[in-house]
Design an enzyme around this catalytic site. Structure first.
Site, PDB file in Angstrom:
ATOM      1  N   LEU A   1      -3.790 -50.239   1.501  1.00 25.87           N
ATOM      2  CA  LEU A   1      -5.181 -50.484   1.114  1.00 25.87           C
ATOM      3  C   LEU A   1      -5.262 -51.282  -0.181  1.00 25.87           C
ATOM      4  O   LEU A   1      -6.131 -52.145  -0.344  1.00 25.87           O
ATOM      5  CB  LEU A   1      -5.921 -49.161   0.953  1.00 25.87           C
ATOM      6  CG  LEU A   1      -6.223 -48.368   2.218  1.00 25.87           C
ATOM      7  CD1 LEU A   1      -6.798 -47.008   1.868  1.00 25.87           C
ATOM      8  CD2 LEU A   1      -7.190 -49.141   3.109  1.00 25.87           C
TER       9      LEU A   1
ATOM     10  N   SER B   1      -6.521 -48.989 -12.472  1.00 23.91           N
ATOM     11  CA  SER B   1      -7.010 -47.963 -11.561  1.00 23.91           C
ATOM     12  C   SER B   1      -7.068 -46.598 -12.265  1.00 23.91           C
ATOM     13  O   SER B   1      -7.829 -46.438 -13.212  1.00 23.91           O
ATOM     14  CB  SER B   1      -6.138 -47.930 -10.303  1.00 23.91           C
ATOM     15  OG  SER B   1      -6.760 -47.221  -9.266  1.00 23.91           O
TER      16      SER B   1
ATOM     17  N   HIS C   1      -6.719 -54.744  -4.855  1.00 22.01           N
ATOM     18  CA  HIS C   1      -6.810 -53.799  -5.956  1.00 22.01           C
ATOM     19  C   HIS C   1      -5.803 -54.080  -7.072  1.00 22.01           C
ATOM     20  O   HIS C   1      -5.881 -53.469  -8.133  1.00 22.01           O
ATOM     21  CB  HIS C   1      -6.587 -52.385  -5.408  1.00 22.01           C
ATOM     22  CG  HIS C   1      -6.947 -51.282  -6.356  1.00 22.01           C
ATOM     23  ND1 HIS C   1      -8.181 -51.195  -6.976  1.00 22.01           N
ATOM     24  CD2 HIS C   1      -6.234 -50.200  -6.792  1.00 22.01           C
ATOM     25  CE1 HIS C   1      -8.218 -50.124  -7.743  1.00 22.01           C
ATOM     26  NE2 HIS C   1      -7.047 -49.508  -7.656  1.00 22.01           N
TER      27      HIS C   1
ATOM     28  N   LEU D   1      -0.974 -47.696  -0.478  1.00 24.24           N
ATOM     29  CA  LEU D   1      -0.395 -48.966  -0.920  1.00 24.24           C
ATOM     30  C   LEU D   1      -0.876 -50.115  -0.047  1.00 24.24           C
ATOM     31  O   LEU D   1      -1.128 -51.219  -0.541  1.00 24.24           O
ATOM     32  CB  LEU D   1       1.129 -48.884  -0.891  1.00 24.24           C
ATOM     33  CG  LEU D   1       1.778 -47.871  -1.845  1.00 24.24           C
ATOM     34  CD1 LEU D   1       3.288 -47.980  -1.775  1.00 24.24           C
ATOM     35  CD2 LEU D   1       1.295 -48.068  -3.266  1.00 24.24           C
TER      36      LEU D   1
ATOM     37  N   ASP E   1     -11.645 -56.295  -3.670  1.00 19.20           N
ATOM     38  CA  ASP E   1     -11.051 -54.972  -3.863  1.00 19.20           C
ATOM     39  C   ASP E   1     -11.797 -53.957  -2.995  1.00 19.20           C
ATOM     40  O   ASP E   1     -13.004 -53.758  -3.142  1.00 19.20           O
ATOM     41  CB  ASP E   1     -11.144 -54.591  -5.343  1.00 19.20           C
ATOM     42  CG  ASP E   1     -10.367 -53.334  -5.699  1.00 19.20           C
ATOM     43  OD1 ASP E   1     -10.099 -52.516  -4.795  1.00 19.20           O
ATOM     44  OD2 ASP E   1     -10.049 -53.170  -6.880  1.00 19.20           O
TER      45      ASP E   1
END
Length: 238
Positions: free
Chosen positions: A132, A67, A218, A130, A191
């Site tokens: 998500l 990320s 994610h 978190l 994601d």
């Protein structure tokens, strides 16, 4: 040596399971203001941070970025190619925000609303993020992320604000073709923070990149740990 760089709001502890599964010489790093790392304003600027990493860890190494960490390691590979022998990007994108020529990003209004919530209650904003990351129904994964966050050190509010601004404002697409290191992109199929379409577009713009869709959400290195570790080991062994 494989260096691992975490994402926004977390710390190096999030990689503990992956390091154990890899069983390779690894070193996970805390971003400035995250975990146990000190923070100074401007420390999360990708170019500044990439230059600092190149200076602190001389020689060519493998780098893994997740990320926000992917944004930083991508910058490192492009700006300091002598420092990166292989690059692994997880849940990563060169541009997090949607634009006319980049339909794969998040709407700017979503980031703006999140920034407002962060300013009012950074702890609630972090918990929401978190959730998500894990995706719908992944309560055990959210608990694991919260445990990593609390056990490794809660990020400083100023670092959270600066990191979010980096995600909003950075566009590293011009750097993609400068990355000469072989690159592996691992990406959760569903994601919701960085779409799989963004990963496909990123891989297509890089000279030597491949994409593997694996796991969910994610953080596929958490919910598809054995597969992620196997893919990374095979890639590093090539």
């Amino acid at each position: 040596m494989l260096f691992l760089v975490h994402g926004w709001g977390l710390n190096r502890r999030v990689f503990a399971g992956l390091e154990q599964a890899l069983a390779l010489p690894c070193a996970s790093l805390d971003l400035p203001g995250h975990g146990q790392a000190p923070y100074e304003p401007g420390a999360l600027d990708p170019d500044t941070l990439a230059a600092g990493l190149a200076a602190c860890y001389p020689g060519a190494h493998a780098w893994l970025g997740w990320s926000l960490g992917g944004l930083i390691t991508l910058t490192l590979a492009a700006r300091h190619p002598e420092s990166v022998s292989r690059l692994i990007l997880i849940g990563a994108t060169p541009c997090f925000v949607r634009a006319d020529d980049w339909p794969h990003g998040t709407e700017p209004a979503v980031f703006q609303a999140f920034a407002k919530q962060l300013a009012v209650d950074h702890e609630a904003a972090l918990r929401r993020f978190l959730t998500l990351q894990a995706g719908a129904g992944a309560r055990s994964e959210v608990r694991a992320l919260m445990a990593d966050l609390e056990g490794g050190g809660v990020p400083q509010p100023q670092a959270l604000a600066e990191g979010l601004a980096v995600l909003q404002e950075s566009d590293r697409r011009p750097l993609l073709r400068a990355v000469r290191a072989p690159t592996l992109l691992l990406h959760g199929i569903d994601d919701t923070i960085v779409s799989i379409e963004a990963a496909r577009a990123t891989a297509a713009l890089m000279p030597d990149a491949r994409l593997c869709a694996i796991g969910r959400g994610h953080a596929p290195f958490l919910n598809a740990l054995p597969q992620s570790a196997a893919l990374i080991r095979d890639f590093l062994d090539e």
